[in-house]
Scaffold this motif. Sequence first.
Motif, PDB file in Angstrom:
ATOM      1  N   CYS A   1      33.721  59.672  11.452  1.00 55.12           N
ATOM      2  CA  CYS A   1      32.781  59.013  10.539  1.00 55.12           C
ATOM      3  C   CYS A   1      31.381  58.888  11.020  1.00 55.12           C
ATOM      4  N   GLU A   2      30.548  59.433  10.000  1.00 57.15           N
ATOM      5  CA  GLU A   2      28.950  59.439  10.226  1.00 57.15           C
ATOM      6  C   GLU A   2      28.430  58.302  10.132  1.00 57.15           C
ATOM      7  N   SER A   3      28.934  57.202   9.559  1.00 57.46           N
ATOM      8  CA  SER A   3      28.577  55.843   9.511  1.00 57.46           C
ATOM      9  C   SER A   3      28.995  55.069  10.625  1.00 57.46           C
TER      10      SER A   3
ATOM     11  N   GLY B   1      32.544  63.040   8.059  1.00 58.37           N
ATOM     12  CA  GLY B   1      32.276  62.574   6.642  1.00 58.37           C
ATOM     13  C   GLY B   1      32.434  60.887   6.726  1.00 58.37           C
ATOM     14  N   LEU B   2      32.782  60.208   5.682  1.00 60.79           N
ATOM     15  CA  LEU B   2      32.956  58.897   5.713  1.00 60.79           C
ATOM     16  C   LEU B   2      34.228  58.521   5.662  1.00 60.79           C
ATOM     17  N   CYS B   3      34.554  57.487   6.531  1.00 56.68           N
ATOM     18  CA  CYS B   3      36.078  56.888   6.587  1.00 56.68           C
ATOM     19  C   CYS B   3      36.342  56.121   5.488  1.00 56.68           C
ATOM     20  N   PRO B   4      37.262  55.624   5.196  1.00 53.85           N
ATOM     21  CA  PRO B   4      37.701  54.853   3.978  1.00 53.85           C
ATOM     22  C   PRO B   4      37.060  53.502   3.930  1.00 53.85           C
TER      23      PRO B   4
ATOM     24  N   LEU C   1      33.480  53.969   2.994  1.00 53.24           N
ATOM     25  CA  LEU C   1      33.199  54.356   1.684  1.00 53.24           C
ATOM     26  C   LEU C   1      33.247  53.154   0.924  1.00 53.24           C
TER      27      LEU C   1
ATOM     28  N   ASP D   1      27.307  55.001   0.837  1.00 52.33           N
ATOM     29  CA  ASP D   1      27.395  56.089   0.054  1.00 52.33           C
ATOM     30  C   ASP D   1      26.089  57.188   0.343  1.00 52.33           C
ATOM     31  N   HIS D   2      26.278  58.387   0.021  1.00 53.19           N
ATOM     32  CA  HIS D   2      25.304  59.298   0.297  1.00 53.19           C
ATOM     33  C   HIS D   2      25.027  60.120  -0.837  1.00 53.19           C
ATOM     34  N   GLU D   3      23.864  61.004  -0.697  1.00 52.68           N
ATOM     35  CA  GLU D   3      23.507  61.709  -1.779  1.00 52.68           C
ATOM     36  C   GLU D   3      24.509  62.740  -2.343  1.00 52.68           C
ATOM     37  N   GLU D   4      25.500  63.185  -1.510  1.00 50.13           N
ATOM     38  CA  GLU D   4      26.174  64.295  -1.838  1.00 50.13           C
ATOM     39  C   GLU D   4      26.647  64.345  -3.170  1.00 50.13           C
ATOM     40  N   GLN D   5      26.904  63.278  -3.689  1.00 48.16           N
ATOM     41  CA  GLN D   5      27.629  63.208  -5.272  1.00 48.16           C
ATOM     42  C   GLN D   5      26.538  63.321  -6.358  1.00 48.16           C
ATOM     43  N   ARG D   6      25.241  63.165  -6.011  1.00 54.59           N
ATOM     44  CA  ARG D   6      24.642  63.042  -7.312  1.00 54.59           C
ATOM     45  C   ARG D   6      23.305  63.933  -6.985  1.00 54.59           C
TER      46      ARG D   6
END
Lengths: 163, 163
Positions: A105-107, A143-146, A149, A154-159
């Motif tokens: 997890c990168e967070s 990535g991000l763990c549950p 999440l 959150d990060h920008e990847e989605q928008r």
Amino acid sequence: LTRAAFSQALTAGTADEAVVLLRRHGLRITAARRLVLEALYAAEAPLSAEQIAEGVAGRVPRSDLASVYRNLETLEQVGLVRHVHLGHAPGMYALSGPAREYLVCESCSGVRTLEAGELAEVKRLIRDSFGWRARFTHFPIVGLCPDCLAEGHDHEEQRPAHP
Amino acid sequence: LTRAAFSQALTAGTADEAVVLLRRHGLRITAARRLVLEALYAAEAPLSAEQIAEGVAGRVPRSDLASVYRNLETLEQVGLVRHVHLGHAPGMYALSGPAREYLVCESCSGVRTLEAGELAEVKRLIRDSFGWRARFTHFPIVGLCPDCLAEGHDHEEQRPAHP
DNA sequence: TTAAATGCAAAGCTTTTGCAATACT
DNA sequence: AGTATTGCAAAAGCTTTGCATTTAA
């Protein structure tokens, strides 16, 4: 990127069995070598070279860091040891055993360890889609763990954004 | 692992547009900053800090490496730049643009760049299977490329071994 | 004018290397 | 005895930091 030869994974149940293996390869059994092996056999999770040099939990006599690195390399060539790069942290070493793969997890930097086979579907999809054979033993899936999440890290990847 | 805050991805078509963005953030436009931006706009592939400092193809006056690193960090905070770690190589920097993801071959070090969305299925499968949201923008997928696979640069992953 | 940014030097961190001394076989 | 391995010290490679000086606003 790593150009090291990939060697066969070996499993030795005990440090003593490992010793037999080393001799079979014409390698000597030295105090420094034993220390590295014992640290790895005692460890529950992958260790950094420095942790090994210091001895697990300070139990064992500490040894020279350069020798630890040299021995880890030797043991890896023999196939007894593997290392993984979990993000920006130093390389982490463990006995080969069954190949484990990792999610990091990168967070929160948390690590989830997966047993051989758990990523089979993912790897098959990558193979089918791109023709690459992925493996997450040496470099993990990041990535991000549950939990993170859920906490909305959150990060920008989605928008996709515009200025 | 990276704990840096994730910032919004920004797109500025030209270095001049980027300048406007920087001012909007209260940042100054300096010669060193301009050099970094121009190198990145001129680049076709991600660059290392050192490549940027030396100026692309030695064209531009070289600048101080420490300042390059500081500027890259600043630009990344603003969301104009991203970096990726392709294996053991130094970090590689590029303009944010649409988020690209990477496949890196651990045999030949080749890189395949994927446009946003190409990994959607893979990421969905990871999400569904493990609850993690993977992203391969900062750390790539590592494995063997089709060429190296064909050349039989095989490794142990496929056949669990016993001593 | 004044705070931000630079350039230089130095240090930090992980890993590698050179070499004479040591110790396994 | 002979050579693989060690321990120490030093260096390499990437990145960060301290600080006095410069410079954009």
